[in-house]
Every structure is written in C-alpha cells, then in structure tokens.
Design an enzyme around this catalytic site. Sequence first.
Site, PDB file in Angstrom:
ATOM      1  N   ASN A   1     -41.715 -30.396  21.082  1.00  0.00           N
ATOM      2  CA  ASN A   1     -41.057 -29.277  20.397  1.00  0.00           C
ATOM      3  C   ASN A   1     -42.118 -28.498  19.629  1.00  0.00           C
ATOM      4  O   ASN A   1     -43.298 -28.854  19.636  1.00  0.00           O
ATOM      5  CB  ASN A   1     -39.928 -29.776  19.485  1.00  0.00           C
ATOM      6  CG  ASN A   1     -40.438 -30.736  18.425  1.00  0.00           C
ATOM      7  OD1 ASN A   1     -41.242 -30.371  17.579  1.00  0.00           O
ATOM      8  ND2 ASN A   1     -39.981 -31.983  18.491  1.00  0.00           N
TER       9      ASN A   1
ATOM     10  N   LYS B   1     -48.124 -39.264  38.743  1.00  0.00           N
ATOM     11  CA  LYS B   1     -47.702 -37.872  38.592  1.00  0.00           C
ATOM     12  C   LYS B   1     -46.565 -37.566  39.576  1.00  0.00           C
ATOM     13  O   LYS B   1     -46.652 -37.897  40.772  1.00  0.00           O
ATOM     14  CB  LYS B   1     -48.904 -36.974  38.868  1.00  0.00           C
ATOM     15  CG  LYS B   1     -48.612 -35.531  38.597  1.00  0.00           C
ATOM     16  CD  LYS B   1     -49.823 -34.662  38.899  1.00  0.00           C
ATOM     17  CE  LYS B   1     -49.417 -33.209  38.825  1.00  0.00           C
ATOM     18  NZ  LYS B   1     -50.316 -32.346  39.565  1.00  0.00           N
TER      19      LYS B   1
ATOM     20  N   PRO C   1     -34.203 -43.743  18.988  1.00  0.00           N
ATOM     21  CA  PRO C   1     -33.669 -44.272  17.729  1.00  0.00           C
ATOM     22  C   PRO C   1     -33.696 -43.193  16.660  1.00  0.00           C
ATOM     23  O   PRO C   1     -34.608 -42.357  16.653  1.00  0.00           O
ATOM     24  CB  PRO C   1     -34.637 -45.407  17.374  1.00  0.00           C
ATOM     25  CG  PRO C   1     -35.890 -45.105  18.125  1.00  0.00           C
ATOM     26  CD  PRO C   1     -35.477 -44.360  19.369  1.00  0.00           C
TER      27      PRO C   1
HETATM   28  N1  CTP Z   1     -34.803 -37.809  12.526  1.00  0.00           N
HETATM   29  C1  CTP Z   1     -35.252 -39.086  12.742  1.00  0.00           C
HETATM   30  N2  CTP Z   1     -35.121 -39.656  13.982  1.00  0.00           N
HETATM   31  C2  CTP Z   1     -34.526 -38.968  14.995  1.00  0.00           C
HETATM   32  C3  CTP Z   1     -34.059 -37.647  14.778  1.00  0.00           C
HETATM   33  C4  CTP Z   1     -34.225 -37.112  13.533  1.00  0.00           C
HETATM   34  O1  CTP Z   1     -35.782 -39.709  11.831  1.00  0.00           O
HETATM   35  N3  CTP Z   1     -34.415 -39.554  16.181  1.00  0.00           N
HETATM   36  C5  CTP Z   1     -34.924 -37.251  11.168  1.00  0.00           C
HETATM   37  C6  CTP Z   1     -35.855 -36.064  11.048  1.00  0.00           C
HETATM   38  O2  CTP Z   1     -37.180 -36.462  10.723  1.00  0.00           O
HETATM   39  C7  CTP Z   1     -35.212 -35.291   9.924  1.00  0.00           C
HETATM   40  C8  CTP Z   1     -33.732 -35.574  10.077  1.00  0.00           C
HETATM   41  O3  CTP Z   1     -33.651 -36.790  10.820  1.00  0.00           O
HETATM   42  O4  CTP Z   1     -35.592 -35.786   8.647  1.00  0.00           O
HETATM   43  C9  CTP Z   1     -32.945 -34.526  10.772  1.00  0.00           C
HETATM   44  O5  CTP Z   1     -33.583 -34.149  11.976  1.00  0.00           O
HETATM   45  P1  CTP Z   1     -32.894 -33.115  12.939  1.00  0.00           P
HETATM   46  O6  CTP Z   1     -33.729 -32.993  14.177  1.00  0.00           O
HETATM   47  O7  CTP Z   1     -32.563 -31.864  12.187  1.00  0.00           O
HETATM   48  O8  CTP Z   1     -31.530 -33.853  13.212  1.00  0.00           O
HETATM   49  P2  CTP Z   1     -30.913 -34.590  14.442  1.00  0.00           P
HETATM   50  O9  CTP Z   1     -30.429 -35.930  14.017  1.00  0.00           O
HETATM   51  O10 CTP Z   1     -31.866 -34.586  15.603  1.00  0.00           O
HETATM   52  O11 CTP Z   1     -29.627 -33.698  14.709  1.00  0.00           O
HETATM   53  P3  CTP Z   1     -29.414 -32.432  15.650  1.00  0.00           P
HETATM   54  O12 CTP Z   1     -30.560 -32.429  16.658  1.00  0.00           O
HETATM   55  O13 CTP Z   1     -28.112 -32.694  16.271  1.00  0.00           O
HETATM   56  O14 CTP Z   1     -29.417 -31.245  14.757  1.00  0.00           O
END
Ligand code: CTP
Length: 394
Positions: A209, A286, A303
């Site tokens: 990302n 690959k 997770p």
């Molecule tokens: N986070 C995490 N582990 C994941 C996903 C997210 O620890 N597998 C943490 C990120 O570091 C952040 C928070 O959760 O502090 C929210 O991350 P975000 O990407 O906004 O949330 P998601 O749970 O991925 O929700 P969504 O993609 O549905 O918005």
Amino acid sequence: MNGKRITLIIGGGIAAYKSCELVRLLRKAGHQVRCVLTKSGAQFVTPLSLAALSEDKVYTELFDLKDEVEMGHIQLSRQADLLAVVPATADLIGRMAAGMADDLATTLLLATDKPVLIAPAMNVRMWLHPATQRNIETLRGDGIQILEPDEGAMACGEFGPGRLPEPQSIFDAIIAMLGGSPKPLAGQHVIVTAGPTHEPIDPVRYVANRSSGKQGYAIAEALATLGARVTLVSGPVHLPTPKGVHRIDVETAVEMQAAVAGNLPADAAVMVAAVADWRFPSADQKIKKQDGAPPVLEPSENPDILAGLCRSPLRPRLVIGFAAETEQVIDYATTKRMRKGCDWIIANDVSGDVMGGDRNSVHIITDQGVESWPDTDKAEVARQIAQRIADALA
Ligand code: CTP
C-alpha cells in the site's frame, strides 16, 4: 541537578549484580547512594563491593543497635530524596504490597514519605503469576513507580518478561523521578509500528500500500526525544532510523505481529503501520503469464495485530491505533476503536495526499470523545501525540 540522596535497596536475585553498576552511575553523576542489602541480596553481592562503590556504609540488619543509635531506620528512609528497590523480587514486592515491616528494607519502605521506584526482576512465570500482578497493581495504587521488566533470555533458561532493565534505564528513571530530567518518558518502553507491509505473491511480486512510514517514524523519534525506550517495528520504507530508536525491520503482517509480541512488555504501543488485511499463498517460482487467464490469488486474512495486542495478557497500559479512512472518518474510526479495544484511535483522512506527504490532519478519539487537531506537519503531530502519551503515562 547534583547531590541528591538515594537509598538503594538491593533484593535477592541473580540480577542484583546490576545494582553495582547503578551505584557507579549514580555516584559518577554526583549523587549520594546509601545501600541497604536484604539478607537474600547479600547472597548475590557483598556489602564490601557496595561500600566501595558507594563510598558509604552498607546497611543490612534491622536490629543493629549501633545504627539505631547513630541513625534510626526512620531517618534512613527520611533522609533520602528517593528510595529505589533494585532488583525487586516477587517476595519483596509481596511483602511491600502487604505492608509488612519484617526486615530493614520493608521497614524503610513502610516508614518513608519519599518517592519510591521499584525495578522488578524474576522468573517469567513468577512475574506473570496473578499474585505478583495483583501486588504490582496494589503498589501502583499506593503511588509507587514501577519500572517494567525487560523481556529476553533469563538466567533460569526461560525466555520472557522478567529481566531487570539495564542500569542506564534504571538510572534514567531515577533521575526523571527526581525532577532532574526534562524527559518525562524516561524508563518507559514504547513499541511503535510503522510503514506498510508487503505480502508476497511469488519471489518477485508483492501486494503493498502507499504508506511511507513518515508519521510512524516521526512518532518514534518524538517519543525517544521525550526519553522513552522506543522499539520501532517497521515495514519496508526508505527512511533513516531515528536517533536513539531500536528498529526492527519486517516485511509481512505475520512478521510484524511476531516482532511486536517478541518485544513485550511495553508501557505503551502506537500502531501506526498500514497493515495489509490479506496475505496470499506465495508461489515458489515466478508466476508465468498464461494466455487469457490471469492468475487467481486466493487471499487469507492477516492477523489483526492491534486487536490481538489489546486482548493479550501483556497488554500495554496505553494502546493507540490509527485509522486511515477515505470517508465518514470519525464514524468509522469510532467504531474501529470499540471493535479493536484500544484506548485511543488517531483517525486521518487519507483520500488526499496524506500517504507519502509531509502534512496530516488528525482526530483523536478516546473514551472522552473526539478532538480534532488543525492540519499541521507530521513532525508536529508526532510531538503532540508523544506529549499526550507522556501525560497519560505519568
Ligand atoms: N491494524 C493491525 N493489524 C491489521 C490491520 C490493522 O494492527 N491486520 C492496525 C493498524 O496499525 C491501525 C489500526 O489497526 O492502528 C487500523 O488500521 P486500518 O487499516 O485503518 O483498519 P482495518 O482493521 O484494516 O479496517 P478497514 O481496512 O476495514 O478500514
């Protein structure tokens, strides 16, 4: 800040030898150290070594009549600016929590009206035992400052939290308590996650990302500037390691989770990383183009590192999540805070050029409600968040 008087109580544990180095550091900085050696502490270090290092008499027995005449135990505890217990064993912690006064050390601790710092050190199971954790909470409630033990390989052959922090960290915590340091996070361990994760598809491709890691790195730096011991668990980014920060590089979400778990315990965690929600079975070779048939990627869910940490028995006292949203920022982030179980969520709108850019405008969502900060640069956001953390942990 010179010439403070520290009464150092040395409990009986293999880590007692580190108290010698602590005495040396305190003396070198111009402070007076008066050592009190418990009976079991004397099994690990000798009064002679401590007397030589502290250049003072070492106190060992409660009913030493000569000392009671020259300096009663009440004076010994009152004529100090601070009392420190290093190492604090499970037994000593238990007796302190119960308000016992059955030897010189516990008597001083009960008689004192001065700030007290304890640095626990013991076997991992003893540290995690509910009785010890209950006693620690009691002491915290009594206003005693607890320097959380480090995690690592222990003298008993086990691995986990229970190791005495290094003398320099204990020294920093003592100096901070004496008001001699403008560093409010001295002695506190904070884990920060930052950057993206890369989820491989095959040896040459991955799903990623746009996270640059800038906000997380700025927070790690601001926390270190306030004196925290910072462990930065970083996904792949092109940024230099901030000064004074311990950085651990990872690639995937699974590796990031393991690095966070492996560096507990911590006083606080700030999860800034943009963790990929999905991972893929990575092909050994690959993946080749096949006519008209794009490969089918079968994702499985990663997770949730933040949610897992919030439910962990080693949950830090303060856990902060970030929420990157492109719409309904506050609503989504508020729900996210409840769902993940963290204390604060820092929400930002990433629909513009926040990811990769140098500015950010954030909303802090806590159980007290929502606070919106004006748009500012990421370093300033980081400084304000670090100061907030320092206030919350104080
Ligand atoms: N986070 C995490 N582990 C994941 C996903 C997210 O620890 N597998 C943490 C990120 O570091 C952040 C928070 O959760 O502090 C929210 O991350 P975000 O990407 O906004 O949330 P998601 O749970 O991925 O929700 P969504 O993609 O549905 O918005």
